[in-house]
Design a protein around this motif. Structure first.
Motif, PDB file in Angstrom:
ATOM      1  N   MET A 135       0.897  -1.416  -0.063  1.00  0.00           N
ATOM      2  CA  MET A 135       0.051   0.003   0.075  1.00  0.00           C
ATOM      3  C   MET A 135       0.843   1.378   0.235  1.00  0.00           C
ATOM      4  O   MET A 135       2.002   1.165   0.608  1.00  0.00           O
ATOM      5  CB  MET A 135      -0.892   0.155   1.189  1.00  0.00           C
ATOM      6  N   THR A 136       0.425   2.331  -0.806  1.00  0.00           N
ATOM      7  CA  THR A 136       1.024   3.399  -0.568  1.00  0.00           C
ATOM      8  C   THR A 136       1.334   3.930   0.866  1.00  0.00           C
ATOM      9  O   THR A 136       0.703   4.036   1.702  1.00  0.00           O
ATOM     10  CB  THR A 136       0.305   4.554  -1.599  1.00  0.00           C
ATOM     11  N   GLN A 137       2.549   4.311   0.955  1.00  0.00           N
ATOM     12  CA  GLN A 137       2.863   5.039   2.298  1.00  0.00           C
ATOM     13  C   GLN A 137       2.737   6.525   2.493  1.00  0.00           C
ATOM     14  O   GLN A 137       2.813   6.928   3.775  1.00  0.00           O
ATOM     15  CB  GLN A 137       4.281   4.510   2.777  1.00  0.00           C
ATOM     16  N   SER A 138       2.491   7.364   1.458  1.00  0.00           N
ATOM     17  CA  SER A 138       2.254   8.559   1.545  1.00  0.00           C
ATOM     18  C   SER A 138       0.883   8.950   2.533  1.00  0.00           C
ATOM     19  O   SER A 138      -0.106   8.258   2.317  1.00  0.00           O
ATOM     20  CB  SER A 138       1.936   9.395   0.425  1.00  0.00           C
ATOM     21  N   ALA A 139       1.026   9.993   3.352  1.00  0.00           N
ATOM     22  CA  ALA A 139      -0.063  10.175   4.202  1.00  0.00           C
ATOM     23  C   ALA A 139      -1.179  10.662   3.581  1.00  0.00           C
ATOM     24  O   ALA A 139      -1.135  11.386   2.556  1.00  0.00           O
ATOM     25  CB  ALA A 139       0.137  11.348   5.382  1.00  0.00           C
ATOM     26  N   SER A 190     -11.316  15.035  -5.648  1.00  0.00           N
ATOM     27  CA  SER A 190     -10.766  15.887  -4.653  1.00  0.00           C
ATOM     28  C   SER A 190      -9.952  15.323  -3.549  1.00  0.00           C
ATOM     29  O   SER A 190      -9.291  15.868  -2.679  1.00  0.00           O
ATOM     30  CB  SER A 190     -11.781  17.123  -4.373  1.00  0.00           C
ATOM     31  N   ALA A 191     -10.111  14.140  -3.498  1.00  0.00           N
ATOM     32  CA  ALA A 191      -9.583  13.112  -2.285  1.00  0.00           C
ATOM     33  C   ALA A 191      -8.376  12.447  -2.954  1.00  0.00           C
ATOM     34  O   ALA A 191      -8.203  11.654  -4.006  1.00  0.00           O
ATOM     35  CB  ALA A 191     -10.734  12.106  -2.024  1.00  0.00           C
ATOM     36  N   ASP A 192      -7.377  11.894  -2.044  1.00  0.00           N
ATOM     37  CA  ASP A 192      -6.378  11.041  -2.174  1.00  0.00           C
ATOM     38  C   ASP A 192      -6.772   9.583  -1.676  1.00  0.00           C
ATOM     39  O   ASP A 192      -5.918   8.964  -1.797  1.00  0.00           O
ATOM     40  CB  ASP A 192      -5.200  11.659  -1.942  1.00  0.00           C
ATOM     41  N   THR A 193      -7.468   9.704  -0.610  1.00  0.00           N
ATOM     42  CA  THR A 193      -7.903   8.679   0.120  1.00  0.00           C
ATOM     43  C   THR A 193      -9.451   8.065   0.092  1.00  0.00           C
ATOM     44  O   THR A 193      -9.940   8.925   0.555  1.00  0.00           O
ATOM     45  CB  THR A 193      -7.264   8.274   1.472  1.00  0.00           C
ATOM     46  N   LEU A 194      -9.712   7.051  -0.428  1.00  0.00           N
ATOM     47  CA  LEU A 194     -11.406   6.705  -0.065  1.00  0.00           C
ATOM     48  C   LEU A 194     -11.343   5.602   0.762  1.00  0.00           C
ATOM     49  O   LEU A 194     -10.321   4.520   0.840  1.00  0.00           O
ATOM     50  CB  LEU A 194     -11.688   6.074  -1.450  1.00  0.00           C
ATOM     51  N   GLU A 197      -6.030   8.376 -11.021  1.00  0.00           N
ATOM     52  CA  GLU A 197      -4.665   7.496 -10.604  1.00  0.00           C
ATOM     53  C   GLU A 197      -4.207   8.287  -9.354  1.00  0.00           C
ATOM     54  O   GLU A 197      -4.706   9.336  -9.047  1.00  0.00           O
ATOM     55  CB  GLU A 197      -3.860   7.867 -11.612  1.00  0.00           C
ATOM     56  N   ASN A 198      -3.220   7.727  -8.550  1.00  0.00           N
ATOM     57  CA  ASN A 198      -2.558   8.261  -7.668  1.00  0.00           C
ATOM     58  C   ASN A 198      -3.370   8.586  -6.390  1.00  0.00           C
ATOM     59  O   ASN A 198      -3.527   9.346  -5.684  1.00  0.00           O
ATOM     60  CB  ASN A 198      -1.875   9.639  -7.972  1.00  0.00           C
ATOM     61  N   LYS A 199      -4.397   7.502  -6.169  1.00  0.00           N
ATOM     62  CA  LYS A 199      -5.223   7.634  -5.040  1.00  0.00           C
ATOM     63  C   LYS A 199      -5.271   6.248  -4.345  1.00  0.00           C
ATOM     64  O   LYS A 199      -4.806   5.174  -4.899  1.00  0.00           O
ATOM     65  CB  LYS A 199      -6.554   8.024  -5.541  1.00  0.00           C
ATOM     66  N   GLY A 242      -8.923   3.525 -12.067  1.00  0.00           N
ATOM     67  CA  GLY A 242      -7.661   4.028 -12.162  1.00  0.00           C
ATOM     68  C   GLY A 242      -7.203   3.954 -10.358  1.00  0.00           C
ATOM     69  O   GLY A 242      -6.160   4.192 -10.263  1.00  0.00           O
ATOM     70  N   ILE A 243      -8.032   3.370  -9.692  1.00  0.00           N
ATOM     71  CA  ILE A 243      -7.416   3.331  -8.086  1.00  0.00           C
ATOM     72  C   ILE A 243      -7.155   1.737  -7.970  1.00  0.00           C
ATOM     73  O   ILE A 243      -8.107   0.807  -7.856  1.00  0.00           O
ATOM     74  CB  ILE A 243      -8.640   3.603  -7.465  1.00  0.00           C
ATOM     75  N   THR A 244      -5.702   1.441  -7.988  1.00  0.00           N
ATOM     76  CA  THR A 244      -5.254   0.032  -7.843  1.00  0.00           C
ATOM     77  C   THR A 244      -4.693  -0.046  -6.616  1.00  0.00           C
ATOM     78  O   THR A 244      -4.364  -1.358  -6.306  1.00  0.00           O
ATOM     79  CB  THR A 244      -4.182  -0.150  -9.186  1.00  0.00           C
TER      80      THR A 244
END
Length: 202
Positions: free
Chosen positions: A1-5, A91-95, A136-138, A170-172
């Motif tokens: 999983m992506t580690q960015s906050a 507008s979100a980066d995390t769902l 992407e990037n979410k 796009g959310i993988t």
């Protein structure tokens, strides 16, 4: 999983129960921990029990497949709810999608939400090599609860469906926190889900 906050969380609640909902309780714990870890994080909540999405109909389909610059006022109005729901995701980066399993699948309101946010040319596009997701990037975290359906089993048509739909747009990067088969060993399953939340939030 992506580690960015997380910076902006979109939380989708699909349970039709408000009191005693396991997915709501777990999502409360998860979003609470994520926000506590990053106090600048903002949270948008979409409760599908409060204002369920309407099912798509012939007028919606006609508006969706009409070029943007050729749409009438009525067609733009027909797509307004869909546009708003998509804007929330953009507008979100995390769902965080909190859903029970109803009859082996997702609740009807969550399926209606999916139908409104999966739009060609907006959240995905077709190419000569197949469809490509545009969001992407979410990352997404699915919080699932069930009475008897085991997560990932042959009768779980909810979490594989959501993972596929999210990937399609796009959310993988998708994580699943499951409190499954609560009809037996509920305390143990809830403890495991809570531990998963702590690991993820850490």
């Amino acid at each position: 999983m992506t580690q960015s906050a997380a910076r902006h969380i979109l939380r989708i609640d699909a349970s039709m129960r408000r009191d005693g909902s396991v997915t709501r309780q777990l999502a409360d714990a998860l979003t609470g921990r994520l926000v506590a870890n990053q106090p600048a994080t903002t949270l948008t909540r979409r409760d599908l029990a409060d204002n369920p999405p309407t099912f798509i109909d012939e007028s919606w389909i006609g508006a969706n497949f009409t070029p943007v610059d050729a749409r009438s006022d009525a067609q733009r109005a027909a797509l307004a709810r869909s546009d708003a729901l998509i804007a929330e995701i953009q507008s979100a980066d995390t769902l965080v999608i909190a859903t029970p399993i109803y009859n082996f699948g997702v609740p009807a309101a969550l399926k209606a939400w999916v139908d409104l946010i999966a739009r060609a040319g907006v959240t995905f596009r077709y190419t000569e090599n197949g469809p490509v997701g545009l969001l992407e990037n979410k990352r997404a975290i699915i919080v699932m609860a069930s009475g008897g359906t085991q997560s990932g089993s042959g009768i779980d048509f909810a979490t594989p469906y959501l993972r596929h739909v999210l990937g399609f747009i796009g959310i993988t990067d998708v994580e699943i926190i499951a409190a499954d088969q609560l009809g037996k060993g509920a305390d143990e399953k809830l403890a495991a889900a809570s531990a998963a939340i702590e690991r993820l939030a850490a």
